[in-house]
Scaffold this motif. Sequence first.
Motif, mmCIF file in Angstrom:
data_model
loop_
_atom_site.group_PDB
_atom_site.id
_atom_site.type_symbol
_atom_site.label_atom_id
_atom_site.label_comp_id
_atom_site.label_asym_id
_atom_site.label_seq_id
_atom_site.Cartn_x
_atom_site.Cartn_y
_atom_site.Cartn_z
ATOM 1 N N UNK A 124 2.212 13.204 17.917
ATOM 2 C CA UNK A 124 1.121 14.027 18.442
ATOM 3 C C UNK A 124 0.791 15.117 17.428
ATOM 4 N N UNK A 125 -0.471 15.190 17.074
ATOM 5 C CA UNK A 125 -0.936 16.252 16.178
ATOM 6 C C UNK A 125 -1.404 17.432 17.010
ATOM 7 N N UNK A 126 -0.977 18.631 16.625
ATOM 8 C CA UNK A 126 -1.448 19.858 17.261
ATOM 9 C C UNK A 126 -2.533 20.432 16.365
ATOM 10 N N UNK A 127 -3.726 20.598 16.932
ATOM 11 C CA UNK A 127 -4.894 20.990 16.144
ATOM 12 C C UNK A 127 -5.389 22.375 16.542
ATOM 13 N N UNK A 128 -5.794 23.151 15.550
ATOM 14 C CA UNK A 128 -6.524 24.395 15.766
ATOM 15 C C UNK A 128 -7.824 24.267 14.983
ATOM 16 N N UNK A 129 -8.890 23.936 15.696
ATOM 17 C CA UNK A 129 -10.133 23.598 15.033
ATOM 18 C C UNK A 129 -9.939 22.331 14.226
ATOM 19 N N UNK A 130 -10.257 22.377 12.939
ATOM 20 C CA UNK A 130 -10.088 21.214 12.067
ATOM 21 C C UNK A 130 -8.781 21.269 11.291
ATOM 22 N N UNK A 131 -7.911 22.177 11.672
ATOM 23 C CA UNK A 131 -6.661 22.372 10.950
ATOM 24 C C UNK A 131 -5.487 21.798 11.744
ATOM 25 N N UNK A 132 -4.656 21.014 11.092
ATOM 26 C CA UNK A 132 -3.434 20.526 11.716
ATOM 27 C C UNK A 132 -2.387 21.628 11.600
ATOM 28 N N UNK A 133 -1.877 22.103 12.721
ATOM 29 C CA UNK A 133 -0.899 23.197 12.697
ATOM 30 C C UNK A 133 0.486 22.749 13.150
ATOM 31 N N UNK A 134 0.585 21.509 13.644
ATOM 32 C CA UNK A 134 1.885 21.026 14.073
ATOM 33 C C UNK A 134 1.893 19.527 14.276
ATOM 34 N N UNK A 141 -8.456 21.656 4.475
ATOM 35 C CA UNK A 141 -7.591 21.322 3.330
ATOM 36 C C UNK A 141 -6.302 22.136 3.320
ATOM 37 N N UNK A 142 -6.278 23.246 4.059
ATOM 38 C CA UNK A 142 -5.075 24.074 4.088
ATOM 39 C C UNK A 142 -4.089 23.499 5.102
ATOM 40 N N UNK A 143 -2.941 23.081 4.611
ATOM 41 C CA UNK A 143 -1.927 22.470 5.470
ATOM 42 C C UNK A 143 -0.626 23.268 5.342
ATOM 43 N N UNK A 144 -0.031 23.691 6.459
ATOM 44 C CA UNK A 144 1.223 24.441 6.374
ATOM 45 C C UNK A 144 2.318 23.610 5.685
ATOM 46 N N UNK A 145 3.033 24.230 4.775
ATOM 47 C CA UNK A 145 4.126 23.544 4.090
ATOM 48 C C UNK A 145 5.153 23.024 5.083
ATOM 49 N N UNK A 146 5.367 23.787 6.163
ATOM 50 C CA UNK A 146 6.337 23.368 7.169
ATOM 51 C C UNK A 146 5.961 22.030 7.794
ATOM 52 N N UNK A 147 4.656 21.738 7.860
ATOM 53 C CA UNK A 147 4.218 20.474 8.438
ATOM 54 C C UNK A 147 4.590 19.310 7.519
ATOM 55 N N UNK A 148 4.402 19.482 6.204
ATOM 56 C CA UNK A 148 4.803 18.442 5.258
ATOM 57 C C UNK A 148 6.305 18.180 5.359
ATOM 58 N N UNK A 190 0.853 -1.196 0.000
ATOM 59 C CA UNK A 190 0.000 0.000 0.000
ATOM 60 C C UNK A 190 0.881 1.235 0.000
ATOM 61 N N UNK A 191 0.890 1.942 -1.090
ATOM 62 C CA UNK A 191 1.811 3.066 -1.247
ATOM 63 C C UNK A 191 1.195 4.400 -0.826
ATOM 64 N N UNK A 192 0.484 4.397 0.276
ATOM 65 C CA UNK A 192 -0.083 5.644 0.777
ATOM 66 C C UNK A 192 1.031 6.537 1.309
ATOM 67 N N UNK A 193 0.852 7.823 1.114
ATOM 68 C CA UNK A 193 1.864 8.791 1.568
ATOM 69 C C UNK A 193 1.860 8.911 3.089
ATOM 70 N N UNK A 194 2.921 9.521 3.614
ATOM 71 C CA UNK A 194 2.983 9.783 5.056
ATOM 72 C C UNK A 194 1.771 10.597 5.498
ATOM 73 N N UNK A 195 1.416 11.585 4.699
ATOM 74 C CA UNK A 195 0.287 12.448 5.065
ATOM 75 C C UNK A 195 -1.029 11.681 5.055
ATOM 76 N N UNK A 196 -1.216 10.794 4.081
ATOM 77 C CA UNK A 196 -2.446 10.011 4.040
ATOM 78 C C UNK A 196 -2.565 9.101 5.252
ATOM 79 N N UNK A 197 -1.468 8.464 5.600
ATOM 80 C CA UNK A 197 -1.496 7.579 6.772
ATOM 81 C C UNK A 197 -1.668 8.382 8.067
ATOM 82 N N UNK A 198 -1.096 9.557 8.100
ATOM 83 C CA UNK A 198 -1.260 10.449 9.253
ATOM 84 C C UNK A 198 -2.727 10.853 9.394
ATOM 85 N N UNK A 199 -3.344 11.180 8.266
ATOM 86 C CA UNK A 199 -4.766 11.536 8.276
ATOM 87 C C UNK A 199 -5.626 10.366 8.747
#
Length: 617
Positions: A174-184, A152-159, A130-139
Amino acid sequence: MKRYKVFFQPGDLEVEVMEGSTIMEIMNEAGLDFDFPCGGRGKCGKCRVKILQGAGRPTAQEVDILEESDLKQGIRLACLTKVYGNMSVELPNYKKLEHNILMASEERSFQLEPHLKKIFIEVDRPDLENHRSDWQRFRDGLARGGYDSLDSEVPLALFRRLPDALRQAQNRVTAVMYGSKVVGVEERDTTATMLGMAFDIGTTTIVGYLLDLYSGKELSVVSTLNPQTKYGADVISRVNFAGREEQGLNKLHTAVVEALNKLIGEAAEKAGISRNHIYGVSIAANTCMHHLFLGISPQSIAVSPYVPAVSEPVVAKAAELRIDINPAGKIFVLPNIAGFVGADTAAVLLAVELDRSEDVKLVIDIGTNGEIALGSKEKMVACSAAAGPAFEGAQISSGMRGAVGAIDHVFFRDKLDYTVIGGVSPLGICGSALLDVIAGLVELGIIDKRGRLLSYDKLTNPAAKVYKDHLVQYEDQPAFMLVDAEQTGHGRPIMVTQNDIRQLQLAKGAMAAGVQVLMDTLGIRVSDIKEVLLAGAFGNYLNPHSACVIGLIPPELESKIKTIGNAAGTGAKLALLSASEYRRAAEIAGKVNFVELGSYPKFNSIFAQSTYFQPTR
């Protein structure tokens, strides 16, 4: 016996417990309202919780009662699960916890609701099938924790950060969340710690409070003089500097940002933590300081019609403002009310809950720019009174800030007496003592209605004649000598001159006129006011009797005065600890009707009348 930390969410409660305690025992001791229908005997299977970290092996009873799929997801029974390490527990369908927290002003019930959240997840390992990306598996990992609708807006620094974080932490992050947005994203489980700083940025001073965002506990307090004072003592001079000097706005902005970063470092050091543990910063400030902090030109404030560039709440990334905290951190700036009634007043009104008050209350924050609010839940009005720097000791002949060496209170007894901050030889007089001196002279009849300092031969009150030697000429004008040169720390006498009295008259006249205008606007009398709340450093240190004697506050209200400390700081804390309170601050700011004193009919006559004193003898 070993001790471990258990973190409950939602509710963001962290508890330190003894090894071997059950989740049920911990919840009961912590006062968490949760149902245990069978009394905790492991029979009914109703006390299900989800162990996000530290679950360990299930007991035989849990294996019998729970489905295998539940066990794999970390579902356990609170009455049977014991703690043998740090643990993170999710309480399904649990309402958010409410706490009564003793703040700087008064005990205040509110709901702890941090703006940011931390979610510990285990991410599936990559494989050739299964060649899912790191981000897909993280999600996917977040989706399993209930976060399946991400922004859908994800900081480039997070990638950029994610691949290394996953591999170095064996896919436990650990995911740092601000509402529905991953910020860290952070390696391993960092959910146990999330701190914030609440700041009150004043024209003269800056105060910061380091807070635990889970418990609301205050960990340290720091303060400093506002470094912008080197560019001007008051807001108008700073507005002028920002517009006149090359890079003036940038210099003022940089000065306050550097001060905040320094205070953050000091607060972190005091508490023994890293500034990287700080994820949120709230800001309460007057409108000019608000704009300068954000790097917005304050020019519009200084010219008619005196409107701010922005009055709404502002949420910014820490990096945008160069605030040195966790990279995922957010800055929450409280809303302004008007050009000269700023976010600090909104914070004060939030702290005292004027918007929910059944009674009419008068709220006063006395300073160079005095803010006054009056009203109840029915209607709130506010104004700004240009009091000038007299209350803070500036432009007073022997005036100084409330620092070591300042006379802070004066007493007219059988002889003149006073107290000095730090107990050292006096160096000057601060605003609270200036009020005491002039109030005492008014009561003795040494100062007349118009503010004139009378000579000894015109005194009619025998008690006043005790102070004959204090009535002197100083620099060709009448003066009252507080301390002769031999008793001061610098070898110069400390005086209150006729000009000093005039400066105070103008300041108190502006404040008193503001109060009268607001009463006229609401159509009420002094007797309708049930309480007077004095906010800010000056309001906290002044003698209420002195304030009433000179007419700064209507004398009929003396018994109704209550000092509430740094209420702007309290409001900033509330806005940081609770997203609901932050939103409420905006609602309050929107409900307050601002009254522009300069354009109010009859203001000049009201102001002139308000400068008078009313001698009691």
